[in-house]
Design a protein around this motif. Sequence first.
Motif, PDB file in Angstrom:
ATOM      1  N   GLY A 156      -9.092  -2.804   9.497  1.00 44.53           N
ATOM      2  CA  GLY A 156      -9.584  -4.349   8.708  1.00 44.53           C
ATOM      3  C   GLY A 156      -9.532  -3.902   7.204  1.00 44.53           C
ATOM      4  N   ALA A 157      -9.258  -5.147   6.788  1.00 50.49           N
ATOM      5  CA  ALA A 157      -9.517  -5.291   5.100  1.00 50.49           C
ATOM      6  C   ALA A 157     -10.231  -6.257   4.664  1.00 50.49           C
ATOM      7  N   GLY A 198     -12.710   2.865   9.678  1.00 55.77           N
ATOM      8  CA  GLY A 198     -11.481   2.418   9.391  1.00 55.77           C
ATOM      9  C   GLY A 198     -11.410   0.983   8.668  1.00 55.77           C
ATOM     10  N   VAL A 199     -12.318   0.602   8.244  1.00 54.24           N
ATOM     11  CA  VAL A 199     -12.477  -0.898   7.369  1.00 54.24           C
ATOM     12  C   VAL A 199     -12.696  -0.782   5.989  1.00 54.24           C
ATOM     13  N   ALA A 251      -2.757  -0.763  -0.985  1.00 50.44           N
ATOM     14  CA  ALA A 251      -4.146  -0.326  -1.600  1.00 50.44           C
ATOM     15  C   ALA A 251      -4.867   0.639  -0.451  1.00 50.44           C
ATOM     16  N   ALA A 252      -4.249   1.323   0.275  1.00 45.24           N
ATOM     17  CA  ALA A 252      -4.924   1.920   1.343  1.00 45.24           C
ATOM     18  C   ALA A 252      -5.747   3.036   0.758  1.00 45.24           C
ATOM     19  N   ASN A 253      -5.697   3.550  -0.313  1.00 46.27           N
ATOM     20  CA  ASN A 253      -6.678   4.441  -0.776  1.00 46.27           C
ATOM     21  C   ASN A 253      -7.664   3.986  -1.800  1.00 46.27           C
ATOM     22  N   LEU A 254      -7.842   2.671  -1.912  1.00 48.18           N
ATOM     23  CA  LEU A 254      -8.646   2.025  -2.609  1.00 48.18           C
ATOM     24  C   LEU A 254     -10.112   1.426  -1.662  1.00 48.18           C
TER      25      LEU A 254
END
Length: 268
Positions: A156-157, A198-199, A251-254
């Motif tokens: 999730g984001a 994982g969020v 933005a997976a690394n933010l």
Amino acid sequence: MDDDVGDGRAGRFGGRVALVTGAGSGIGAAVARRLAGQGARVFAADVDGTAVAAVAEELPGAYALTMDVADRAQVDRAFAESTAVHGRLDVVVHAAGVDDPVAKEWIAEALLDDRPPEVTARLGDDAWGRVLRVNLDGTFHVLRAALRVMVPRRSGAIVTVGSSSAFDAVTGYPHYAASKAGAHALSQAVAKEAIAFGVRVNTVAPGPTDTGMAARTPAALRRGFADPRVRPYATPEEIAGVALFLASEEAANLVGAVLLANGGRFTV
């Protein structure tokens, strides 16, 4: 409950399920429209049920939810209702927030009289409490409800909408600055916890933005924000673009980021 929403909807958020608070107007409405336009199934939530219903009617497959983020029970109920439809939430953008029109008038009057504003000593408990309940408590209620849905799925984001006022505090606006600074710190603390499951949690911190809230800002105060050396007021769509970036795989690394979107007014 329909866990499979992969219905061929094209776009960066195709097949994703999103909930947006404050979606009845301004930045929240712009986020809801952009998410829907990029393939997401959107739950649009706002304290103003009529306004959010009108936004949801524009969007294919969208649902409208009436929700006051300051009310824990309403937040939990809205998240339960949205999760019951598709069985999950992939994206949450928390854009709901309030200002204080009375304090803004006091600041504007001081500007017109060429004197320092006197707000804090005049600020009542009700005014202080209202801003903190919506902007800070509301952020906690939304983050908690989102994690309860996302953590079991390990995905999730979440994007919270803060404010540049947390860094460059407006003179005479202590409750708003405190509420947004608290919301930034809260989001960052939760981000460090949530990423283990994982969020991702991140924040966009807009400067002056041309929303309904800004339209209610007294003219003298708006002129005070004008600066020919920087970009003018942002549009809600511009801030929505930053929010969608933070919610996307790009933005997976933010994690725990607070992105200033203030047109160059200041940096930190």
